[in-house]
Motif scaffolding. Structure first.
Motif, PDB file in Angstrom:
ATOM      1  N   PHE A  37       3.318  17.448  -3.032  1.00  0.00           N
ATOM      2  CA  PHE A  37       2.211  18.404  -3.190  1.00  0.00           C
ATOM      3  C   PHE A  37       1.912  19.142  -1.889  1.00  0.00           C
ATOM      4  O   PHE A  37       1.589  20.331  -1.904  1.00  0.00           O
ATOM      5  N   THR A  38       2.008  18.455  -0.759  1.00  0.00           N
ATOM      6  CA  THR A  38       1.675  19.102   0.519  1.00  0.00           C
ATOM      7  C   THR A  38       2.690  20.169   0.895  1.00  0.00           C
ATOM      8  O   THR A  38       2.413  21.015   1.752  1.00  0.00           O
ATOM      9  N   LEU A  39       3.846  20.146   0.272  1.00  0.00           N
ATOM     10  CA  LEU A  39       4.896  21.130   0.574  1.00  0.00           C
ATOM     11  C   LEU A  39       4.821  22.352  -0.332  1.00  0.00           C
ATOM     12  O   LEU A  39       5.586  23.299  -0.158  1.00  0.00           O
ATOM     13  N   LEU A  40       3.891  22.331  -1.289  1.00  0.00           N
ATOM     14  CA  LEU A  40       3.708  23.464  -2.188  1.00  0.00           C
ATOM     15  C   LEU A  40       2.600  24.376  -1.663  1.00  0.00           C
ATOM     16  O   LEU A  40       1.701  23.931  -0.962  1.00  0.00           O
ATOM     17  N   GLU A  41       2.692  25.649  -2.021  1.00  0.00           N
ATOM     18  CA  GLU A  41       1.661  26.600  -1.627  1.00  0.00           C
ATOM     19  C   GLU A  41       0.700  26.856  -2.776  1.00  0.00           C
ATOM     20  O   GLU A  41       1.105  26.983  -3.918  1.00  0.00           O
ATOM     21  N   LYS A  42      -0.575  26.944  -2.440  1.00  0.00           N
ATOM     22  CA  LYS A  42      -1.570  27.369  -3.414  1.00  0.00           C
ATOM     23  C   LYS A  42      -1.500  28.890  -3.566  1.00  0.00           C
ATOM     24  O   LYS A  42      -0.785  29.572  -2.820  1.00  0.00           O
ATOM     25  N   GLU A  43      -2.234  29.421  -4.514  1.00  0.00           N
ATOM     26  CA  GLU A  43      -2.202  30.862  -4.772  1.00  0.00           C
ATOM     27  C   GLU A  43      -2.653  31.674  -3.563  1.00  0.00           C
ATOM     28  O   GLU A  43      -2.223  32.822  -3.385  1.00  0.00           O
ATOM     29  N   ASP A  44      -3.507  31.087  -2.740  1.00  0.00           N
ATOM     30  CA  ASP A  44      -3.985  31.817  -1.564  1.00  0.00           C
ATOM     31  C   ASP A  44      -3.062  31.675  -0.356  1.00  0.00           C
ATOM     32  O   ASP A  44      -3.379  32.143   0.744  1.00  0.00           O
ATOM     33  N   GLY A  45      -1.920  31.007  -0.557  1.00  0.00           N
ATOM     34  CA  GLY A  45      -0.942  30.878   0.513  1.00  0.00           C
ATOM     35  C   GLY A  45      -1.123  29.666   1.400  1.00  0.00           C
ATOM     36  O   GLY A  45      -0.287  29.395   2.270  1.00  0.00           O
ATOM     37  N   THR A  46      -2.193  28.918   1.209  1.00  0.00           N
ATOM     38  CA  THR A  46      -2.418  27.708   2.001  1.00  0.00           C
ATOM     39  C   THR A  46      -1.769  26.503   1.313  1.00  0.00           C
ATOM     40  O   THR A  46      -1.368  26.568   0.148  1.00  0.00           O
ATOM     41  N   SER A  47      -1.686  25.409   2.043  1.00  0.00           N
ATOM     42  CA  SER A  47      -1.065  24.198   1.510  1.00  0.00           C
ATOM     43  C   SER A  47      -2.112  23.310   0.843  1.00  0.00           C
ATOM     44  O   SER A  47      -3.304  23.376   1.163  1.00  0.00           O
ATOM     45  N   TYR A  48      -1.660  22.480  -0.058  1.00  0.00           N
ATOM     46  CA  TYR A  48      -2.544  21.509  -0.686  1.00  0.00           C
ATOM     47  C   TYR A  48      -2.890  20.403   0.302  1.00  0.00           C
ATOM     48  O   TYR A  48      -2.020  19.904   1.017  1.00  0.00           O
ATOM     49  N   LYS A  49      -4.161  20.027   0.321  1.00  0.00           N
ATOM     50  CA  LYS A  49      -4.609  18.891   1.114  1.00  0.00           C
ATOM     51  C   LYS A  49      -4.733  17.698   0.176  1.00  0.00           C
ATOM     52  O   LYS A  49      -5.451  17.760  -0.823  1.00  0.00           O
ATOM     53  N   VAL A  50      -4.027  16.615   0.494  1.00  0.00           N
ATOM     54  CA  VAL A  50      -3.863  15.505  -0.444  1.00  0.00           C
ATOM     55  C   VAL A  50      -4.342  14.195   0.178  1.00  0.00           C
ATOM     56  O   VAL A  50      -4.055  13.900   1.342  1.00  0.00           O
ATOM     57  N   LEU A  51      -5.051  13.423  -0.622  1.00  0.00           N
ATOM     58  CA  LEU A  51      -5.511  12.095  -0.203  1.00  0.00           C
ATOM     59  C   LEU A  51      -4.924  11.042  -1.124  1.00  0.00           C
ATOM     60  O   LEU A  51      -4.930  11.199  -2.343  1.00  0.00           O
ATOM     61  N   LEU A  52      -4.417   9.967  -0.537  1.00  0.00           N
ATOM     62  CA  LEU A  52      -3.896   8.836  -1.294  1.00  0.00           C
ATOM     63  C   LEU A  52      -4.860   7.657  -1.189  1.00  0.00           C
ATOM     64  O   LEU A  52      -5.283   7.286  -0.093  1.00  0.00           O
ATOM     65  N   LEU A  53      -5.198   7.090  -2.346  1.00  0.00           N
ATOM     66  CA  LEU A  53      -6.030   5.883  -2.407  1.00  0.00           C
ATOM     67  C   LEU A  53      -5.241   4.784  -3.108  1.00  0.00           C
ATOM     68  O   LEU A  53      -4.257   5.056  -3.802  1.00  0.00           O
ATOM     69  N   THR A  54      -5.688   3.555  -2.943  1.00  0.00           N
ATOM     70  CA  THR A  54      -4.992   2.443  -3.585  1.00  0.00           C
ATOM     71  C   THR A  54      -5.974   1.342  -3.965  1.00  0.00           C
ATOM     72  O   THR A  54      -7.060   1.239  -3.392  1.00  0.00           O
ATOM     73  N   SER A  55      -5.583   0.556  -4.946  1.00  0.00           N
ATOM     74  CA  SER A  55      -6.317  -0.682  -5.237  1.00  0.00           C
ATOM     75  C   SER A  55      -5.468  -1.885  -4.828  1.00  0.00           C
ATOM     76  O   SER A  55      -5.710  -3.009  -5.255  1.00  0.00           O
ATOM     77  N   ASP A  56      -4.470  -1.635  -3.973  1.00  0.00           N
ATOM     78  CA  ASP A  56      -3.568  -2.671  -3.482  1.00  0.00           C
ATOM     79  C   ASP A  56      -3.885  -2.980  -2.023  1.00  0.00           C
ATOM     80  O   ASP A  56      -3.622  -2.161  -1.141  1.00  0.00           O
ATOM     81  N   SER A  57      -4.458  -4.131  -1.765  1.00  0.00           N
ATOM     82  CA  SER A  57      -4.853  -4.484  -0.397  1.00  0.00           C
ATOM     83  C   SER A  57      -3.660  -4.769   0.513  1.00  0.00           C
ATOM     84  O   SER A  57      -3.832  -4.949   1.725  1.00  0.00           O
ATOM     85  N   GLN A  58      -2.445  -4.791  -0.040  1.00  0.00           N
ATOM     86  CA  GLN A  58      -1.252  -4.914   0.803  1.00  0.00           C
ATOM     87  C   GLN A  58      -0.956  -3.605   1.524  1.00  0.00           C
ATOM     88  O   GLN A  58      -0.197  -3.585   2.491  1.00  0.00           O
ATOM     89  N   ASN A  59      -1.504  -2.500   1.006  1.00  0.00           N
ATOM     90  CA  ASN A  59      -1.336  -1.184   1.632  1.00  0.00           C
ATOM     91  C   ASN A  59       0.138  -0.839   1.860  1.00  0.00           C
ATOM     92  O   ASN A  59       0.532  -0.411   2.958  1.00  0.00           O
ATOM     93  N   ASN A  60       0.940  -1.010   0.825  1.00  0.00           N
ATOM     94  CA  ASN A  60       2.370  -0.746   0.936  1.00  0.00           C
ATOM     95  C   ASN A  60       2.680   0.703   1.286  1.00  0.00           C
ATOM     96  O   ASN A  60       3.738   0.988   1.864  1.00  0.00           O
ATOM     97  N   ILE A  61       1.787   1.606   0.933  1.00  0.00           N
ATOM     98  CA  ILE A  61       2.029   3.018   1.237  1.00  0.00           C
ATOM     99  C   ILE A  61       2.167   3.241   2.734  1.00  0.00           C
ATOM    100  O   ILE A  61       2.969   4.069   3.183  1.00  0.00           O
ATOM    101  N   LEU A  62       1.415   2.502   3.522  1.00  0.00           N
ATOM    102  CA  LEU A  62       1.553   2.620   4.978  1.00  0.00           C
ATOM    103  C   LEU A  62       2.947   2.209   5.428  1.00  0.00           C
ATOM    104  O   LEU A  62       3.562   2.861   6.281  1.00  0.00           O
ATOM    105  N   THR A  63       3.462   1.131   4.863  1.00  0.00           N
ATOM    106  CA  THR A  63       4.807   0.672   5.209  1.00  0.00           C
ATOM    107  C   THR A  63       5.849   1.697   4.769  1.00  0.00           C
ATOM    108  O   THR A  63       6.752   2.064   5.535  1.00  0.00           O
ATOM    109  N   PHE A  64       5.726   2.178   3.538  1.00  0.00           N
ATOM    110  CA  PHE A  64       6.706   3.127   3.003  1.00  0.00           C
ATOM    111  C   PHE A  64       6.718   4.443   3.773  1.00  0.00           C
ATOM    112  O   PHE A  64       7.744   5.123   3.826  1.00  0.00           O
TER     113      PHE A  64
END
Length: 241
Positions: free
Chosen positions: A27-54
């Motif tokens: 999503f962050t690599l796509l452009e919105k209609e106004d030419g800016t990039s999408y600002k994206v937030l990732l949340l989790t219900s996994d306390s291992q926080n695997n996204i940080l490792t990945f």
């Protein structure tokens, strides 16, 4: 106003955290209609926080978590890529009061982020809250009987209209696997749910995981088929949100 996408499957180990990261980065690599990039937030219900490792950010020490944000309103997100942020989770014990405040807090984040992706763990009671918060749901799956039956139950649980895409993951080609894919395709016909090509079990994906890189962090042609699949899901979601 931002939108919320929950990555969900009642079966563990189907690649929810990994796909949440790949889709968020896409999503962050796509452009919105106004030419800016999408600002994206990732949340989790996994306390291992695997996204940080990945994402290669597992060496970052964090002092503020999702719990702190819910309690104080102070958000200390971790930047893991340009325009891509992550809020870690410390533990998985949620009171009823916390869950009520969580929903309100996440809704407020829609004013700051274009897209909020939630990596939802099925064993926690908070999982139901993330389903309710979602504008759309993406389901990673295996192509086996048990997981396919679970998808049918999940469709009944959350409603077909809320599910936008199903992504078969870690696929090893076989006659049974092909048959399960075709059966799933027939089941989804006319529902409006987008079924991707299967993401094959791959050594290069394993290597990227070990290096803390996403499929967008490499120019290798070996990942192009995976990039196409995730890109198509991202576009399907953008068009319907």
């Amino acid at each position: 106003m931002g939108k919320i996408i929950t990555i969900k499957n009642n079966k563990g180990g189907v690649g929810k955290s990994w796909l949440t990261l790949q889709l968020g980065h896409a999503f962050t690599l796509l452009e919105k209609e106004d030419g800016t990039s999408y600002k994206v937030l990732l949340l989790t219900s996994d306390s291992q926080n695997n996204i940080l490792t990945f994402s290669g950010a597992d060496n970052i020490k964090f002092y503020k978590t999702l719990e702190d944000f819910v309690r104080t309103g102070e958000l200390n997100e971790i930047r893991i890529r340009e325009n891509l942020f992550y809020v870690p989770l410390k533990n998985s014990n949620f009171s009823k009061r916390f869950r009520e405040k969580l929903k309100i807090s996440v809704e407020k984040l829609k004013d700051e982020y274009d897209l909020i992706l939630i990596d939802s763990v099925p064993v926690l009671n908070i999982d139901q809250d993330f389903i309710e918060l979602a504008d759309k749901i993406v389901i990673p799956t295996y192509l086996d009987k048990a997981t396919s039956e679970g998808i049918a139950r999940l469709m009944d649980e959350v409603g077909v209209e809320k599910i936008k895409a199903i992504i078969p993951n870690r696929y090893m080609r076989s006659k049974k696997g092909d048959a399960m894919y075709n059966e799933l395709k027939e089941t989804l016909d006319g529902t409006g749910i987008y079924l991707t090509d299967p993401i094959k079990q791959s050594g290069i994906i394993h290597n990227l995981l070990e290096d803390g890189k996403t499929i967008w962090d490499t120019k290798s042609k070996d990942v192009e088929e995976f990039q196409v699949i995730i890109y198509q899901v991202a576009m399907e979601l953008i068009e319907c949100l």
